[in-house]
Design a protein around this motif. Structure first.
Motif, mmCIF file in Angstrom:
data_model
loop_
_atom_site.group_PDB
_atom_site.id
_atom_site.type_symbol
_atom_site.label_atom_id
_atom_site.label_comp_id
_atom_site.label_asym_id
_atom_site.label_seq_id
_atom_site.Cartn_x
_atom_site.Cartn_y
_atom_site.Cartn_z
ATOM 1 N N GLN A 165 3.228 6.486 -27.527
ATOM 2 C CA GLN A 165 2.102 5.553 -27.414
ATOM 3 C C GLN A 165 2.345 4.481 -26.345
ATOM 4 O O GLN A 165 1.506 3.628 -26.123
ATOM 5 C CB GLN A 165 1.874 4.840 -28.764
ATOM 6 N N PHE A 166 3.517 4.558 -25.721
ATOM 7 C CA PHE A 166 3.849 3.513 -24.747
ATOM 8 C C PHE A 166 3.719 4.068 -23.336
ATOM 9 O O PHE A 166 4.278 5.125 -23.023
ATOM 10 C CB PHE A 166 5.274 3.007 -24.990
ATOM 11 N N ILE A 167 2.994 3.361 -22.490
ATOM 12 C CA ILE A 167 2.779 3.804 -21.109
ATOM 13 C C ILE A 167 3.739 3.066 -20.180
ATOM 14 O O ILE A 167 3.928 1.856 -20.297
ATOM 15 C CB ILE A 167 1.317 3.546 -20.703
ATOM 16 N N THR A 168 4.351 3.821 -19.303
ATOM 17 C CA THR A 168 5.286 3.219 -18.338
ATOM 18 C C THR A 168 5.015 3.793 -16.956
ATOM 19 O O THR A 168 4.219 4.722 -16.801
ATOM 20 C CB THR A 168 6.758 3.556 -18.690
ATOM 21 N N GLY A 169 5.732 3.286 -15.984
ATOM 22 C CA GLY A 169 5.831 3.960 -14.700
ATOM 23 C C GLY A 169 7.028 4.889 -14.769
ATOM 24 O O GLY A 169 7.627 5.082 -15.830
ATOM 25 N N VAL A 170 7.376 5.470 -13.631
ATOM 26 C CA VAL A 170 8.593 6.283 -13.556
ATOM 27 C C VAL A 170 9.436 5.736 -12.408
ATOM 28 O O VAL A 170 8.908 5.492 -11.318
ATOM 29 C CB VAL A 170 8.289 7.769 -13.278
ATOM 30 N N THR A 171 10.709 5.556 -12.680
ATOM 31 C CA THR A 171 11.602 5.110 -11.608
ATOM 32 C C THR A 171 12.663 6.174 -11.358
ATOM 33 O O THR A 171 12.885 7.056 -12.189
ATOM 34 C CB THR A 171 12.337 3.799 -11.960
ATOM 35 N N VAL A 232 10.063 13.454 -9.213
ATOM 36 C CA VAL A 232 10.404 13.256 -10.635
ATOM 37 C C VAL A 232 11.134 14.480 -11.153
ATOM 38 O O VAL A 232 12.181 14.369 -11.801
ATOM 39 C CB VAL A 232 9.145 13.069 -11.523
ATOM 40 N N SER A 233 10.578 15.667 -10.857
ATOM 41 C CA SER A 233 11.178 16.905 -11.368
ATOM 42 C C SER A 233 12.621 17.031 -10.886
ATOM 43 O O SER A 233 13.503 17.408 -11.654
ATOM 44 C CB SER A 233 10.409 18.134 -10.887
ATOM 45 N N VAL A 234 12.829 16.699 -9.610
ATOM 46 C CA VAL A 234 14.188 16.817 -9.057
ATOM 47 C C VAL A 234 15.137 15.858 -9.775
ATOM 48 O O VAL A 234 16.225 16.237 -10.209
ATOM 49 C CB VAL A 234 14.188 16.535 -7.532
ATOM 50 N N PHE A 235 14.692 14.610 -9.941
ATOM 51 C CA PHE A 235 15.604 13.602 -10.502
ATOM 52 C C PHE A 235 15.694 13.665 -12.024
ATOM 53 O O PHE A 235 16.572 13.052 -12.623
ATOM 54 C CB PHE A 235 15.235 12.205 -10.002
ATOM 55 N N ALA A 236 14.806 14.425 -12.658
ATOM 56 C CA ALA A 236 14.926 14.652 -14.108
ATOM 57 C C ALA A 236 15.763 15.905 -14.359
ATOM 58 O O ALA A 236 16.016 16.268 -15.497
ATOM 59 C CB ALA A 236 13.549 14.793 -14.732
ATOM 60 N N LYS A 299 2.888 8.891 -19.496
ATOM 61 C CA LYS A 299 2.625 8.713 -20.934
ATOM 62 C C LYS A 299 2.844 10.034 -21.654
ATOM 63 O O LYS A 299 2.276 11.055 -21.248
ATOM 64 C CB LYS A 299 1.196 8.231 -21.192
ATOM 65 N N ALA A 300 3.664 10.018 -22.666
ATOM 66 C CA ALA A 300 3.868 11.161 -23.562
ATOM 67 C C ALA A 300 4.141 12.461 -22.794
ATOM 68 O O ALA A 300 3.523 13.494 -23.062
ATOM 69 C CB ALA A 300 2.656 11.308 -24.483
ATOM 70 N N GLY A 301 5.022 12.402 -21.818
ATOM 71 C CA GLY A 301 5.428 13.617 -21.105
ATOM 72 C C GLY A 301 4.495 14.029 -19.989
ATOM 73 O O GLY A 301 4.700 15.072 -19.368
ATOM 74 N N ARG A 302 3.450 13.245 -19.706
ATOM 75 C CA ARG A 302 2.514 13.590 -18.625
ATOM 76 C C ARG A 302 2.463 12.464 -17.589
ATOM 77 O O ARG A 302 2.724 11.310 -17.911
ATOM 78 C CB ARG A 302 1.119 13.823 -19.188
ATOM 79 N N PHE A 303 2.041 12.875 -16.383
ATOM 80 C CA PHE A 303 2.023 11.930 -15.258
ATOM 81 C C PHE A 303 0.577 11.723 -14.802
ATOM 82 O O PHE A 303 -0.207 12.676 -14.751
ATOM 83 C CB PHE A 303 2.885 12.459 -14.117
#
Ligand SMILES: Cc1cc2nc3c(=O)[nH]c(=O)nc-3n(C[C@H](O)[C@H](O)[C@H](O)COP(=O)(O)O)c2cc1C
Length: 312
Positions: A165-171, A232-236, A299-303
């Motif tokens: 339920q928490f929205i963030t950015g991605v770093t 994101v995919s590369v760094f995850a 959010k919840a696994g989606r971008f």
């Protein structure tokens, strides 16, 4: 007249702690010797003491101790000491920081027939970590089911549902491992304060970036933009060279900053809180770059595209 134990205590102490001659202790300790840490309440016998000294010496091989004072009573002796050393190898699960540290302690020794039968020490291993700026969080760093865990664990799925339920950015959090740039995707970035400019990020200890990050003085934090989904995919991932296909540049202190990010900063690591599986890095920002690129939303696994957000 009672003979002073001062020379024997000093020589044994320095032999054991500074030279690693652990068996020297056998000449000073009584057969029923125990040592209790006031900080943790833990009690060990002479084998435990030797193991503790060996662990400290392994992690701080250049350990040097000064006996600042020895105060002798009839059956008690107080020893005040200072030790310095360089954190060269793992200590209490904490990777080497390469930092030099000084720590002080005082020990009360109870004597029986000219030998030490009981010892109480104001110091324990966590003091060394604290002197390095590494603090275990109370109740979280304790071993499974150990002292300090006084709350029932929350259901894991409930915790995951809460986080969804928490929205963030991605770093992407970055550092240099010698000459090699390293990094991982992280959404645990958080601004702590504006003045002073402090930020935090939580990194899992099992991450392959973690050891290099832990021993770095600085790190980079890149807020990814909407064009960086592939990044994101590369760094995850666990890819060997995550920077191979990327354009990046160094911050003033050498931290890798990713070109095309919505914003990038370089910060000096000031605290490394130990939270069992993760370390919370508290960092002071020294340099920042802001671009026009809209940031990515997670959010919840989606971008998502932040340029498409509807204002309430
Ligand atoms: C959106 C997103 C957010 C993430 N946030 C974090 C985080 O805050 N801390 C962390 O340790 N890992 C986080 N991860 C997981 C790491 O990126 C992942 O474990 C990565 O494989 C670690 O790479 P490494 O082992 O090469 O360092 C996140 C992953 C994604 C996709």
């Amino acid at each position: 007249m009672q003979q002073t134990l001062q020379p024997l205590i000093t020589s044994t102490w320095l032999a054991a702690w500074d030279q690693g001659e652990l068996d020297a202790l056998d000449g000073l300790m009584a057969a029923d010797y125990t040592r209790t840490s006031k900080a943790t309440g833990a009690t060990v016998d002479i084998t435990g003491l030797k193991a503790e000294i060996a662990a400290v010496r392994e992690a701080f091989p250049d350990l040097r101790t000064t006996i600042d004072d020895i105060v002798e009573g009839a059956e008690t002796v107080a020893v005040f000491w200072t030790s310095t050393g360089t954190h060269t190898r793992d200590y209490l699960g904490v990777p080497a920081t390469g930092l030099s540290v000084q720590t002080r302690g005082s020990n009360i020794l109870i004597l029986k027939e000219g030998r030490i039968t009981r010892e109480t020490v104001t110091w324990d291993g966590s003091e060394l970590l604290a002197a390095l700026g590494i603090r275990p969080l109370r109740g979280i760093a304790a071993p499974e089911g150990g002292a300090g865990v006084d709350f029932p664990e929350l259901d894991v799925n409930m915790m995951k549902a809460f986080n969804r339920q928490f929205i963030t950015g991605v770093t992407v959090v970055t550092t240099m491992d010698g000459e090699t740039p390293k990094g991982l995707a992280a959404n645990s970035y958080c601004s702590v304060s504006i003045e002073p400019p402090l930020v935090l990020v939580c990194v899992q200890k099992s991450s392959s970036t973690y050891p290099a990050l832990f021993s770095s003085s600085h790190l980079g934090i890149n807020i990814l933009g909407t064009e960086q989904k592939e990044t994101v995919s590369v760094f995850a991932s666990k890819a060997q060279d995550k920077f191979a296909e990327l354009d990046w540049h160094e911050g003033p202190k050498g931290s890798p900053l990713l070109d095309g990010s919505a914003a990038s900063l370089e910060a000096e690591i000031q605290e490394r809180f130990q939270a069992r599986t993760h370390t919370v890095f508290i960092c002071r920002v020294r340099h920042a770059e802001i671009a026009d690129t809209p940031p990515m939303v997670y959010k919840a696994g989606r971008f998502y595209d932040s340029a498409e957000l509807a204002e309430l």
